[in-house]
Design an enzyme around this catalytic site. Structure first.
Site, PDB file in Angstrom:
ATOM      1  N   HIS A  52       0.854  -1.182   0.000  1.00  0.00           N
ATOM      2  CA  HIS A  52       0.000   0.000   0.000  1.00  0.00           C
ATOM      3  C   HIS A  52       0.895   1.239   0.000  1.00  0.00           C
ATOM      4  CE1 HIS A  52      -3.831  -2.000   1.857  1.00  0.00           C
ATOM      5  NE2 HIS A  52      -3.344  -2.686   0.844  1.00  0.00           N
ATOM      6  N   GLU A  54       1.091   3.796   1.900  1.00  0.00           N
ATOM      7  CA  GLU A  54       1.668   4.136   3.199  1.00  0.00           C
ATOM      8  C   GLU A  54       2.854   3.247   3.547  1.00  0.00           C
ATOM      9  OE1 GLU A  54      -1.543   3.437   2.412  1.00  0.00           O
ATOM     10  OE2 GLU A  54      -2.871   4.112   4.011  1.00  0.00           O
ATOM     11  N   CYS A  82      -5.871   1.799   6.179  1.00  0.00           N
ATOM     12  CA  CYS A  82      -6.485   0.545   6.613  1.00  0.00           C
ATOM     13  C   CYS A  82      -5.813   0.099   7.921  1.00  0.00           C
ATOM     14  CB  CYS A  82      -6.329  -0.524   5.537  1.00  0.00           C
ATOM     15  SG  CYS A  82      -4.624  -1.102   5.308  1.00  0.00           S
ATOM     16  N   CYS A  85      -1.954  -0.631   7.547  1.00  0.00           N
ATOM     17  CA  CYS A  85      -1.128   0.574   7.450  1.00  0.00           C
ATOM     18  C   CYS A  85      -1.125   1.359   8.758  1.00  0.00           C
ATOM     19  CB  CYS A  85      -1.602   1.433   6.294  1.00  0.00           C
ATOM     20  SG  CYS A  85      -1.341   0.631   4.681  1.00  0.00           S
TER      21      CYS A  85
END
Length: 154
Positions: A52, A54, A82, A85
């Site tokens: 992701h 992040e 999420c 993360c």
């Protein structure tokens, strides 16, 4: 540099993700007014479910500082993080998280769950949502609209 400046940097990265066929999410890690980590979503192209935006930005920042602790760092991301993360940000000791669009399906900063407000955890970050949310949300809407209209999709 302002929060808006850093969110615009994250939005530019989100556009790179979209151009690569990834969900358009971008993130930057900032320390002392300078970007030290950049990332955009790339789980599809990297075959990595943890890639992701992040996570990519956190990895780059940690490598740059040569420390997995990112004390006194802020993270700007175009979509509410999420659980995965948010958990990584907690472990890294991120000071502040600023996100654009809320994520009503998987958001871990208040939309579904608020991991940063969980008092039983040993670190807490300041969280601010909604910065340039309309622009961030529009990128996501456009991406998924195009996906639904692509040949072969129902």
């Amino acid at each position: 540099m302002s929060d808006e400046f850093f969110m615009r940097e994250a939005l530019a990265l989100a556009r790179e993700a979209a151009a690569a066929g990834e969900v358009p999410v971008g993130a930057v890690v900032v320390k002392d007014g300078a970007v030290i980590g950049r990332g955009f979503n790339q789980p599809i192209s990297s075959n990595d479910p943890s890639a992701h935006a992040e996570m990519v930005a956190l990895r780059e920042a940690a490598a740059r500082l040569r420390n997995y602790r990112l004390n006194d760092c802020d993270l700007f991301v175009t979509l509410e993080p999420c659980v995965m993360c948010a958990g990584a940000m907690l472990h890294a000791r991120i000071n502040r998280v600023v996100y654009g669009a809320a994520d009503p399906k998987t958001g871990a900063c208040g939309s579904v769950i608020d991991l940063f407000a969980e008092r039983r955890l040993n670190h807490h970050a300041t969280v601010a949502g909604g910065l340039l949310a309309e622009e961030a949300g529009q990128l996501l809407q456009n991406f998924f609209s195009a996906r639904r209209q692509a040949p072969g999709n129902v």
